[in-house]
Write a protein that holds these residues in place. Structure first.
Motif, mmCIF file in Angstrom:
data_model
loop_
_atom_site.group_PDB
_atom_site.id
_atom_site.type_symbol
_atom_site.label_atom_id
_atom_site.label_comp_id
_atom_site.label_asym_id
_atom_site.label_seq_id
_atom_site.Cartn_x
_atom_site.Cartn_y
_atom_site.Cartn_z
ATOM 1 N N ILE A 175 43.089 36.341 34.124
ATOM 2 C CA ILE A 175 44.289 37.238 33.885
ATOM 3 C C ILE A 175 43.692 38.653 34.004
ATOM 4 C CG2 ILE A 175 45.737 38.192 32.059
ATOM 5 C CD1 ILE A 175 46.001 35.451 31.117
ATOM 6 N N GLU A 176 44.341 39.495 34.493
ATOM 7 C CA GLU A 176 43.724 40.870 34.702
ATOM 8 C C GLU A 176 44.243 42.023 34.015
ATOM 9 O OE1 GLU A 176 40.711 41.342 35.487
ATOM 10 O OE2 GLU A 176 40.584 39.714 37.259
ATOM 11 N N PHE A 177 45.602 41.618 33.731
ATOM 12 C CA PHE A 177 46.594 42.723 33.011
ATOM 13 C C PHE A 177 46.122 42.718 31.386
ATOM 14 C CE2 PHE A 177 50.373 43.546 30.212
ATOM 15 C CZ PHE A 177 50.831 44.561 30.839
ATOM 16 N N ASN A 178 45.719 43.998 31.115
ATOM 17 C CA ASN A 178 45.240 44.400 30.073
ATOM 18 C C ASN A 178 45.621 45.940 29.425
ATOM 19 O OD1 ASN A 178 43.173 44.421 27.778
ATOM 20 N ND2 ASN A 178 41.350 44.673 29.009
ATOM 21 N N PRO A 179 46.775 45.987 28.993
ATOM 22 C CA PRO A 179 47.150 47.381 28.900
ATOM 23 C C PRO A 179 46.553 48.129 27.430
ATOM 24 C CG PRO A 179 48.789 45.717 28.306
ATOM 25 C CD PRO A 179 47.769 44.838 28.829
ATOM 26 N N GLU A 235 38.929 46.237 41.163
ATOM 27 C CA GLU A 235 38.211 46.994 40.072
ATOM 28 C C GLU A 235 39.040 46.837 38.835
ATOM 29 O OE1 GLU A 235 36.152 50.847 41.812
ATOM 30 O OE2 GLU A 235 37.642 51.209 40.218
ATOM 31 N N THR A 236 38.668 45.926 37.810
ATOM 32 C CA THR A 236 39.535 45.911 36.687
ATOM 33 C C THR A 236 38.892 46.224 35.177
ATOM 34 O OG1 THR A 236 39.196 43.720 36.519
ATOM 35 C CG2 THR A 236 41.242 44.019 37.433
ATOM 36 N N PRO A 237 39.540 46.940 34.493
ATOM 37 C CA PRO A 237 38.536 47.424 33.180
ATOM 38 C C PRO A 237 38.326 46.168 32.257
ATOM 39 C CG PRO A 237 40.946 48.433 33.378
ATOM 40 C CD PRO A 237 40.761 47.401 34.428
ATOM 41 N N SER A 238 37.210 46.243 31.883
ATOM 42 C CA SER A 238 36.593 45.093 30.969
ATOM 43 C C SER A 238 36.999 45.303 29.473
ATOM 44 C CB SER A 238 34.990 44.811 31.271
ATOM 45 O OG SER A 238 34.540 46.020 31.034
ATOM 46 N N ALA A 288 43.782 49.179 36.800
ATOM 47 C CA ALA A 288 43.334 47.940 37.419
ATOM 48 C C ALA A 288 43.740 48.034 38.901
ATOM 49 C CB ALA A 288 43.892 46.375 36.864
ATOM 50 N N PHE A 289 42.912 47.807 39.893
ATOM 51 C CA PHE A 289 43.101 48.100 41.169
ATOM 52 C C PHE A 289 42.645 46.487 41.948
ATOM 53 C CE2 PHE A 289 41.551 52.171 40.115
ATOM 54 C CZ PHE A 289 42.695 52.802 40.661
ATOM 55 N N MET A 290 43.648 45.979 42.538
ATOM 56 C CA MET A 290 43.159 44.849 43.259
ATOM 57 C C MET A 290 43.862 44.529 44.570
ATOM 58 S SD MET A 290 44.244 42.713 39.797
ATOM 59 C CE MET A 290 45.356 44.085 39.421
ATOM 60 N N GLY A 291 42.729 44.277 45.455
ATOM 61 C CA GLY A 291 43.109 44.066 46.891
ATOM 62 C C GLY A 291 43.601 42.547 46.587
#
Ligand code: FAD
Length: 311
Positions: free
Chosen positions: A150-154, A258-261, A298-301
């Motif tokens: 899961i990358e969604f992390n607002p 690139e997703t924020p940790s 969050a940027f995802m190709g």
């Protein structure tokens, strides 16, 4: 007596042998496949943009025994075993989003974009029929790490921007439908055709712009729409205190991811996914021109024009 080595934690991701329960064409470009299988009762239910791997059957082979090996199921070592196979025995692997999970019915939905017969996943879904066997590699609800993927992390952001092309529609749809009432969110979704605009269950603070591109190139409607929205909505408080140097990413050879940790603390959180070159250009605009803190974006190709997922 059990020793500590006997009680292994369940792996976060593992193979699930499943059957196609239904195939529903949602629109010209989207096909919803509902999978079923006895042990999907244990499939992770966190939702949002959680990804799943689809292992596609090989003609005349189907699957090697590695997907059923108890050691693989206990340790999650499926990828190591897959890599060790001769190339002609490696099932094609593609990445998709869990659109919905119904553990009480042992069902999982995945929404596939069809783009002709140009890749094994789109070719498979165009011919998928009820009863077909396939393997999903997905989260195990019994694992302490079942949220992996899961990358969604607002974080505490008060305004959300979600933007992407048709491959991001399943993730954005699942995220939007899960947001608490009162959340302020805007989605910008580029889709192949006007008829690909889908019905979503949205809270009152959520708006979606569906942008059909028709014969225009990928990103030609998404890119200006995101820039325009930011020009109108970006407040000074959303900008980064210190501007970071942006390293270049060659999307021909590397994955744009690139997703924020850590959870962002700014007022705006942006989540962008789609064709890698399109997202790369937006990354530059958001971070360099709009001066957004990289922890807010969050940027995802999700795919690369002219390249298969694993090339
Ligand atoms: C985290 C994540 C989640 C994703 N979720 C979804 C999802 O829920 N639904 C979904 O449909 N996709 C999703 N994708 C995108 C999907 O993995 C890719 O589109 C994948 O390349 C499709 O595999 P394929 O076998 O059809 O094509 P490939 O063999 O990978 O590619 C073959 C050719 O098709 C082109 N191509 C690939 N995808 C597309 C496309 N969508 N439109 C036009 N041309 C294309 C490639 O550029 C290449 O030239 C996701 C990707 C990621 C990384």
């Amino acid at each position: 007596m059990l020793t500590s080595t006997d009680v292994r934690p369940r792996p976060s991701y593992r193979p699930y042998r499943v059957l196609v329960r239904s195939v529903v064409r949602l629109s010209p470009s989207f096909v919803r496949v509902t999978f079923t299988g006895a042990d999907l009762a244990d499939f992770g239910t966190e939702g949002l943009d959680q990804r799943v791997k689809v292992l596609l059957p090989l003609p005349g082979i189907g699957y090697g025994d590695f997907v059923d090996d108890p050691e693989v199921l206990a340790t999650g070592a499926w990828y190591t075993r897959w890599r060790a196979l001769p190339a002609q025995q490696q099932n094609p692997i593609r990445t998709y989003t869990i659109r919905a999970v119904r553990p009480h019915l042992s069902e999982v939905d995945v929404d596939f974009v069809t783009h002709g017969d140009t890749g094994p996943a789109t070719a498979w879904v165009r011919r998928a029929q009820v009863g077909d066997q396939i393997v999903l590699v997905g989260p195990d609800a019994g694992s302490p790490d079942s949220r992996v993927g899961i990358e969604f992390n607002p974080g505490s952001a008060t305004t959300l921007l979600l933007a992407g092309d048709e491959t991001a529609v399943p993730a954005v749809s699942a995220i939007l439908e899960s947001l608490p009432e009162g959340t302020v969110a805007h989605a910008i979704l580029e889709i192949p055709r006007a008829e690909d605009c889908l019905q979503l269950r949205l809270g009152s603070g959520i708006t979606v712009d569906w942008l059909p591109r028709g014969a225009a190139p990928a990103g030609s409607r998404l890119d200006p729409a995101v820039r325009g929205w930011l020009a109108e909505h970006l407040s000074a408080g959303a900008r980064a205190v210190a501007i970071e140097e942006l390293s270049d990413i060659d999307v021909d050879s590397a994955l744009l991811w690139e997703t924020p940790s850590e959870a962002p603390t700014g007022s705006l959180y942006a989540w962008l996914a789609g064709e890698a070159a399109v997202i790369k250009s937006l990354r530059r605009f958001l971070v360099r021109d709009c001066e957004l803190d990289r922890r807010q974006v969050a940027f995802m190709g999700y795919w690369r024009e002219g390249k298969s997922e694993l090339s």
